[in-house]
Scaffold this motif. Sequence first.
Motif, PDB file in Angstrom:
ATOM      1  N   LEU A  25      27.322  44.746  44.895  1.00 14.45           N
ATOM      2  CA  LEU A  25      28.430  44.210  45.704  1.00 14.45           C
ATOM      3  C   LEU A  25      28.890  45.167  46.803  1.00 14.45           C
ATOM      4  N   GLU A  26      29.146  46.403  46.445  1.00 15.13           N
ATOM      5  CA  GLU A  26      29.645  47.364  47.438  1.00 15.13           C
ATOM      6  C   GLU A  26      28.666  47.520  48.593  1.00 15.13           C
ATOM      7  N   ALA A  27      27.393  47.624  48.265  1.00 17.58           N
ATOM      8  CA  ALA A  27      26.384  47.805  49.309  1.00 17.58           C
ATOM      9  C   ALA A  27      26.320  46.573  50.210  1.00 17.58           C
ATOM     10  N   ALA A  28      26.406  45.400  49.612  1.00 11.34           N
ATOM     11  CA  ALA A  28      26.355  44.159  50.405  1.00 11.34           C
ATOM     12  C   ALA A  28      27.551  44.086  51.350  1.00 11.34           C
ATOM     13  N   LEU A  29      28.713  44.505  50.858  1.00  9.91           N
ATOM     14  CA  LEU A  29      29.912  44.464  51.709  1.00  9.91           C
ATOM     15  C   LEU A  29      29.832  45.492  52.831  1.00  9.91           C
ATOM     16  N   GLU A  30      29.245  46.637  52.551  1.00  8.77           N
ATOM     17  CA  GLU A  30      29.065  47.635  53.622  1.00  8.77           C
ATOM     18  C   GLU A  30      28.111  47.102  54.695  1.00  8.77           C
ATOM     19  N   THR A  31      27.091  46.389  54.266  1.00 14.95           N
ATOM     20  CA  THR A  31      26.176  45.766  55.235  1.00 14.95           C
ATOM     21  C   THR A  31      26.927  44.772  56.113  1.00 14.95           C
ATOM     22  N   ARG A  61      39.306  46.462  50.461  1.00 19.06           N
ATOM     23  CA  ARG A  61      39.628  46.132  49.084  1.00 19.06           C
ATOM     24  C   ARG A  61      38.563  45.207  48.495  1.00 19.06           C
ATOM     25  N   ILE A  62      38.274  45.407  47.235  1.00 16.95           N
ATOM     26  CA  ILE A  62      37.322  44.545  46.525  1.00 16.95           C
ATOM     27  C   ILE A  62      37.944  44.166  45.189  1.00 16.95           C
ATOM     28  N   ASP A  63      38.244  42.907  45.008  1.00 18.25           N
ATOM     29  CA  ASP A  63      38.723  42.415  43.709  1.00 18.25           C
ATOM     30  C   ASP A  63      37.624  41.571  43.086  1.00 18.25           C
ATOM     31  N   ARG A  64      36.943  42.130  42.128  1.00 19.21           N
ATOM     32  CA  ARG A  64      35.864  41.379  41.486  1.00 19.21           C
ATOM     33  C   ARG A  64      36.433  40.198  40.716  1.00 19.21           C
ATOM     34  N   THR A  65      35.798  39.060  40.891  1.00 18.02           N
ATOM     35  CA  THR A  65      36.214  37.890  40.123  1.00 18.02           C
ATOM     36  C   THR A  65      35.152  37.541  39.078  1.00 18.02           C
ATOM     37  N   SER A  68      29.184  39.040  39.972  1.00 20.74           N
ATOM     38  CA  SER A  68      28.551  39.011  41.292  1.00 20.74           C
ATOM     39  C   SER A  68      29.479  38.512  42.399  1.00 20.74           C
ATOM     40  N   ALA A  69      30.727  38.208  42.066  1.00 15.56           N
ATOM     41  CA  ALA A  69      31.625  37.616  43.066  1.00 15.56           C
ATOM     42  C   ALA A  69      32.884  38.449  43.231  1.00 15.56           C
ATOM     43  N   ALA A  70      33.478  38.360  44.416  1.00 14.67           N
ATOM     44  CA  ALA A  70      34.702  39.112  44.676  1.00 14.67           C
ATOM     45  C   ALA A  70      35.507  38.465  45.778  1.00 14.67           C
ATOM     46  N   ALA A  71      36.815  38.736  45.735  1.00 12.64           N
ATOM     47  CA  ALA A  71      37.672  38.526  46.888  1.00 12.64           C
ATOM     48  C   ALA A  71      37.784  39.891  47.545  1.00 12.64           C
ATOM     49  N   THR A  72      37.652  39.911  48.876  1.00 12.27           N
ATOM     50  CA  THR A  72      37.579  41.202  49.549  1.00 12.27           C
ATOM     51  C   THR A  72      38.343  41.175  50.870  1.00 12.27           C
ATOM     52  N   VAL A  73      38.761  42.340  51.321  1.00 15.94           N
ATOM     53  CA  VAL A  73      39.428  42.462  52.620  1.00 15.94           C
ATOM     54  C   VAL A  73      38.650  43.446  53.480  1.00 15.94           C
ATOM     55  N   LEU A  99      23.940  35.734  56.485  1.00 12.27           N
ATOM     56  CA  LEU A  99      23.431  36.948  55.832  1.00 12.27           C
ATOM     57  C   LEU A  99      22.756  36.620  54.506  1.00 12.27           C
ATOM     58  N   LYS A 100      21.531  37.090  54.392  1.00  9.57           N
ATOM     59  CA  LYS A 100      20.729  36.807  53.188  1.00  9.57           C
ATOM     60  C   LYS A 100      21.397  37.320  51.915  1.00  9.57           C
ATOM     61  N   GLN A 101      22.130  38.422  52.050  1.00 11.27           N
ATOM     62  CA  GLN A 101      22.709  39.059  50.870  1.00 11.27           C
ATOM     63  C   GLN A 101      23.671  38.154  50.101  1.00 11.27           C
ATOM     64  N   PHE A 102      24.304  37.226  50.841  1.00  9.59           N
ATOM     65  CA  PHE A 102      25.387  36.472  50.220  1.00  9.59           C
ATOM     66  C   PHE A 102      25.003  35.022  49.953  1.00  9.59           C
TER      67      PHE A 102
END
Lengths: 409, 409
Positions: A25-31, A61-65, A68-73, A99-102
């Motif tokens: 997740l973190e890596a995908a969000l950084e991408t 911010r990353i709130d994992r739900t 593999s899923a999260a609410a993020t800012v 984006l392929k990642q998501f």
Amino acid sequence: MLNTFSQFLPSRIYASYDVETKAPLEAALETMAGEQSSGTFLALPGETPELKARYGARVERIDRTSESAAATVLSWPIENMGPSLPNLLSTVAGNLFELKQFSTLRLTGLHLPDEFRAAYPGPQFGVAGTRRLTGIANGPILGTIIKPSVGLSPRETAALVQQLVDGGIDFIKDDELQADGPHCPFAQRVEAVMAVINSHAERAGRKVMFAFNLTGEIDEMLRRHDIVEQAGGTCVMVSINSVGLSGVTYLRRHCRLPIHAHRNGWGLYSRSPHIGISYLAYQKLWRLAGVDQMHVNGLRNKFCESDASVLASARECMTPMFNGANRGCEVMPVFSSGQTVRQVQDTWNALSTADLIYAAGGGLMAHPAGVAAGVRAMRQAWQSAMEGVDLQTAASAHVELRQALEKYA
Amino acid sequence: MLNTFSQFLPSRIYASYDVETKAPLEAALETMAGEQSSGTFLALPGETPELKARYGARVERIDRTSESAAATVLSWPIENMGPSLPNLLSTVAGNLFELKQFSTLRLTGLHLPDEFRAAYPGPQFGVAGTRRLTGIANGPILGTIIKPSVGLSPRETAALVQQLVDGGIDFIKDDELQADGPHCPFAQRVEAVMAVINSHAERAGRKVMFAFNLTGEIDEMLRRHDIVEQAGGTCVMVSINSVGLSGVTYLRRHCRLPIHAHRNGWGLYSRSPHIGISYLAYQKLWRLAGVDQMHVNGLRNKFCESDASVLASARECMTPMFNGANRGCEVMPVFSSGQTVRQVQDTWNALSTADLIYAAGGGLMAHPAGVAAGVRAMRQAWQSAMEGVDLQTAASAHVELRQALEKYA
């Protein structure tokens, strides 16, 4: 998500997303942050640490739900694009959805810095202006729509408007499918309809607001606006998705009448649970651009939107976007789609305000005792809701409401 | 679907959809046709059989693909809205996607009557104009993009452009995230970049085309266009989804340079298999509005679009929309996203034309022997493909291509 986020810095843009990914997740969000700011899929020599620190988007911010899923800012410095709505849109809702990642990527919220408020006009009329122009100081503005959507001539349209104004309606709108087709030219429709409305206004002492659909090219829209204004009309309607952000902003700068924003096509943005934009983010763009009234659907509507979503949209339209008096860009929510006296009490109970346009088609016109009775029944339903009188008690006091409840059982 | 439909009548609009429904299919499609023309959810007195016959949308064809799914064609008389792109959009892609009846609803194709061609300018430059302005008569126009997307000053941007023009590139574009941010003001970027390009043009005898991203409000876009033109620039770029249809049409009417259409945000329309618009329908709107170059992604791209979809989009951009010379509104497809020498042969084999812009970032700039070698390798790859020479044979004759194949293995 942004409701519980409180670390807003000045001159930064914040956007919240719901995402789902099979990648870490973190890596995908950084991408994602990189793609929408200084990065690309290859490390490049020009992307220095200094440049990245200053211009790169940040995952705030990353709130994992789930696993593999999260609410993020995410946040961006306004320096990247300046206070420009189209370029903001390319940043927060541009090349992201592919984006392929998501497997899920939905823009759920938006917080904009004050620079945007300084750069854009916002609503010119809003609630107060709409109330002033309609002469309706309290309670909802009761509206309806010209139907059949297309096919009526200007004269036939005016004849229907005559019935509606005689019935006591406050607000009428064109259908979004009716603009300036050759069978019902805009100028002739305005002339025929405003003759009825102006004449009624002289007798009644208040002018029914008609939202004429001026959707079209820029020059056409300005010309049509002027036609409405010169005929004494008090509102124009625009299909915002069909015209686009820059066109609506341009219209607003020229406009001297309230803008009724029709969101047809909205399902494209909102229907998929995986890809899309929430109305909580979307409506802020149009409020800044300067529309005055925005569609929010209605409770138990004929489309597939949930009541919770409808109410959240309506509340957001009435929530200030910025601090300070007259800077909130609040707009008047427009309820419609299968509305009858049956949804009134729930709408009032959920919102505790009647600063809205409440539009019904069949819900008024199909009243067994006619349009006037339909309008009276709807006012009775609202009045009783606002006074805390339950619907059955109110119905026993008002014959039109009683008939409506039987009809729309 | 529209490819195999042949009963087009004059003055009618045809749109094809893929739909899926749990309701009886024919009834659901009649509801859809009614909603987007003369009907509503209640039978209304004004909707006479005569009116419905003249203005109602027609379900022209239903090809069942399963028990509950079909490819279908609907048609409308142009009389309903006239030749207006925004109102066309409200008709064929308006309040449809929210219909409860359908679990899938995708607009897959569009066929427009000649009235639209008469009302809209279409592309001003297209393939021939882009070739003339770049001085590239044959083969693809090799392009690249300024990276990092944001963060470079005008001077740093110009320094990168210097490297690229020295390397022999034909076309450069701003990133869609770079428009007129305070750290890289548009006017200063144009001045700095065009000094490099004009000076190179004097030496080289041909001018590199730079697509300056003028995305913004209407007045800003016109002003920026004039800045580019006055500096000797030969192209402007616009984020079409962020600006919208009316804004882009207005820009085109003022524009004296080719318009490079960036489709960022496209994933919102295309990614869901259930709700959306196919590029085969979508690109026609923008071609009529008058853009000259349109993004189509690339083979084996970094996003999630399939190669078949990319090729279908590119072919459609080059297929005439209307009959008659100079009426086809063909635009130049722009290939990009993770492109290297590796995709060239497949692209050529699939299309048999090089009337396209082939853009690569890392695919050129990360060449081990530098940008100039990267550009040469890409030209070698295209030249060999066009001559029917296989890649390995070509590589044995060209060192740059050999190095590129090793690098991008």
